[in-house]
Design a protein around this motif. Structure first.
Motif, short mmCIF file in Angstrom:
data_model
loop_
_atom_site.label_atom_id
_atom_site.label_comp_id
_atom_site.label_asym_id
_atom_site.label_seq_id
_atom_site.Cartn_x
_atom_site.Cartn_y
_atom_site.Cartn_z
N TRP A 1 0.83 -1.20 0.00
CA TRP A 1 0.00 0.00 0.00
C TRP A 1 0.86 1.25 0.00
CZ3 TRP A 1 -4.60 0.86 -1.58
CH2 TRP A 1 -5.58 -0.14 -1.50
N LEU A 2 1.95 1.24 0.75
CA LEU A 2 2.85 2.38 0.78
C LEU A 2 3.53 2.58 -0.58
CD1 LEU A 2 4.57 1.98 4.27
CD2 LEU A 2 2.96 3.77 3.57
N SER A 3 3.65 1.51 -1.35
CA SER A 3 4.25 1.59 -2.68
C SER A 3 3.29 2.22 -3.69
CB SER A 3 4.65 0.20 -3.17
OG SER A 3 5.58 -0.41 -2.30
N ILE A 4 2.00 1.94 -3.52
CA ILE A 4 0.99 2.37 -4.49
C ILE A 4 0.37 3.71 -4.14
CG2 ILE A 4 -1.23 1.74 -5.53
CD1 ILE A 4 -0.48 -1.19 -5.01
N LEU A 5 0.21 3.98 -2.86
CA LEU A 5 -0.54 5.16 -2.40
C LEU A 5 -0.01 6.49 -2.94
CD1 LEU A 5 -2.98 5.86 -0.68
CD2 LEU A 5 -1.45 6.09 1.30
N PRO A 6 1.31 6.73 -2.98
CA PRO A 6 1.79 8.02 -3.48
C PRO A 6 1.31 8.34 -4.89
CG PRO A 6 3.56 6.88 -2.37
CD PRO A 6 2.43 5.89 -2.48
N ALA A 7 1.29 7.36 -5.77
CA ALA A 7 0.83 7.59 -7.14
C ALA A 7 -0.65 7.93 -7.18
CB ALA A 7 1.11 6.35 -8.00
N LEU A 8 -1.46 7.25 -6.35
CA LEU A 8 -2.89 7.53 -6.32
C LEU A 8 -3.16 8.95 -5.83
CD1 LEU A 8 -4.22 4.17 -4.81
CD2 LEU A 8 -4.14 4.86 -7.22
N ILE A 9 -2.44 9.36 -4.80
CA ILE A 9 -2.63 10.71 -4.25
C ILE A 9 -2.22 11.77 -5.27
CG2 ILE A 9 -1.83 12.34 -2.50
CD1 ILE A 9 -1.55 9.95 -0.59
N LEU A 10 -1.09 11.57 -5.91
CA LEU A 10 -0.60 12.54 -6.88
C LEU A 10 -1.53 12.65 -8.08
CD1 LEU A 10 3.21 11.74 -6.72
CD2 LEU A 10 2.13 13.89 -6.04
N PHE A 11 -2.03 11.51 -8.54
CA PHE A 11 -2.93 11.58 -9.70
C PHE A 11 -4.22 12.30 -9.34
CE2 PHE A 11 -6.17 10.21 -12.66
CZ PHE A 11 -5.52 10.47 -13.88
N ALA A 12 -4.74 12.05 -8.14
CA ALA A 12 -5.95 12.74 -7.69
C ALA A 12 -5.73 14.25 -7.64
CB ALA A 12 -6.38 12.21 -6.33
N MET A 13 -4.54 14.66 -7.22
CA MET A 13 -4.22 16.09 -7.14
C MET A 13 -4.18 16.72 -8.52
SD MET A 13 -1.28 15.89 -4.16
CE MET A 13 -0.87 17.63 -4.28
N VAL A 14 -3.68 16.00 -9.52
CA VAL A 14 -3.63 16.51 -10.89
C VAL A 14 -5.02 16.46 -11.53
CG1 VAL A 14 -2.65 16.15 -13.19
CG2 VAL A 14 -1.20 15.90 -11.17
N TRP A 15 -5.73 15.37 -11.29
CA TRP A 15 -7.04 15.13 -11.91
C TRP A 15 -8.03 16.25 -11.63
CZ3 TRP A 15 -9.37 11.87 -15.25
CH2 TRP A 15 -10.76 11.70 -15.18
N LYS A 16 -7.99 16.83 -10.45
CA LYS A 16 -8.97 17.85 -10.08
C LYS A 16 -8.81 19.13 -10.90
CE LYS A 16 -6.45 20.17 -6.31
NZ LYS A 16 -6.49 20.53 -4.87
N TYR A 17 -7.65 19.32 -11.54
CA TYR A 17 -7.43 20.51 -12.35
C TYR A 17 -7.91 20.34 -13.79
CZ TYR A 17 -4.75 22.73 -8.64
OH TYR A 17 -4.37 23.32 -7.44
N ASP A 18 -8.39 19.16 -14.14
CA ASP A 18 -8.96 18.96 -15.47
C ASP A 18 -10.41 19.42 -15.41
OD1 ASP A 18 -9.35 18.25 -18.08
OD2 ASP A 18 -9.41 16.09 -17.72
N THR A 19 -10.64 20.72 -15.58
CA THR A 19 -11.93 21.32 -15.25
C THR A 19 -12.90 21.45 -16.41
OG1 THR A 19 -10.98 23.52 -15.59
CG2 THR A 19 -10.94 22.64 -13.34
N ILE A 20 -12.46 21.23 -17.65
CA ILE A 20 -13.36 21.41 -18.79
C ILE A 20 -14.02 20.10 -19.21
CG2 ILE A 20 -13.49 22.02 -21.23
CD1 ILE A 20 -11.52 24.21 -20.79
#
Length: 238
Positions: A4-23
């Motif tokens: 989980w510690l190996s996978i979690l950073p990527a999930l968090i980072l993608f969620a942070m980028v995903w929210k800026y796809d606003t159109i």
């Protein structure tokens, strides 16, 4: 826990980028596909790195450890890994869902974090160390994400230039989509591979600054997001 510690950073980072796809949010299935391509992109990168390391160790005479580290990190590792990611990113080039410039960042980050996730699992599970998981989650995985942000930014601009029939801009942005991540990746790896407190310190400062620059680029790109096809008006954001 280590998995989980190996996978979690990527999930968090993608969620942070995903929210800026606003159109126009990208299809989840396509994003997952690009993530899987990112996972696969580690294979050609590893083959190139192993072959290159063997050649460098057995067939080249080096004047210094610094010279070896420069070539290894900038020419071999950074070019192999970022080139492999870009190669798989090109598979989305003709997809009709790639219709806004910010989409390039979304797809590139999906590929980059796919690569980073597999690499992280290999390092963390191989070491069996929570400390390695935490340090890589704070530095290495965000570094891959940062490289992907810059790659995707220029990839999106190149895609728009392609539809506008601006060949020069398409070529220059395409080259930047490869060169900028290579420089970032190469400097990060080089600063950590040489036995120098100064290089390590400069590398950490560089890493923090480039993370800040990537965050600013995300916000600016989201704000200025536009259709890659000139005649299609930009819809309101939601």
């Amino acid at each position: 826990m280590l998995m989980w510690l190996s996978i979690l950073p990527a999930l968090i980072l993608f969620a942070m980028v995903w929210k800026y796809d606003t159109i126009d949010k990208e299809p989840i299935g396509l994003v997952l596909k690009m993530f899987c391509f990112g996972c696969l992109s580690i294979i050609p990168a590893m083959v190139i790195e192993l072959a290159g390391s063997n050649f460098m160790d057995n067939y080249v005479l080096w004047d210094s450890r610094v010279e070896y580290a420069l070539v290894e990190n900038f020419v071999l590792v950074a070019c192999a890994e970022e080139g492999s990611k870009l190669l798989f990113l090109l598979t989305v080039r003709n997809n009709p869902n790639f219709d806004y410039t910010f989409d390039g960042i979304i797809y590139a980050v999906a590929v980059g974090l796919g690569f980073a996730t597999v690499e992280n699992i290999m390092y963390v599970m191989g070491s069996g160390s929570v400390g390695v998981a935490i340090s890589r989650g704070l530095l290495s995985v965000p570094l891959h994400c940062t490289c992907a942000i810059f790659m995707g930014y220029f990839f999106g601009l190149a895609h728009k230039a392609r539809f506008s029939r601006q060949g020069g801009a398409m070529l220059s942005c395409g080259l930047m989509a490869f060169a900028v991540p290579v420089i970032i990746h190469g400097f990060y790896d080089f600063s950590l591979s040489v036995d120098s407190d100064l290089a390590t310190g400069l590398g950490l400062i560089f890493t923090v600054l480039i993370f800040i620059a990537a965050a600013a680029l995300i916000k600016r790109s989201s704000k200025n997001d536009s259709s890659v096809v000139p005649e299609i008006p930009n819809p309101p954001r939601y």
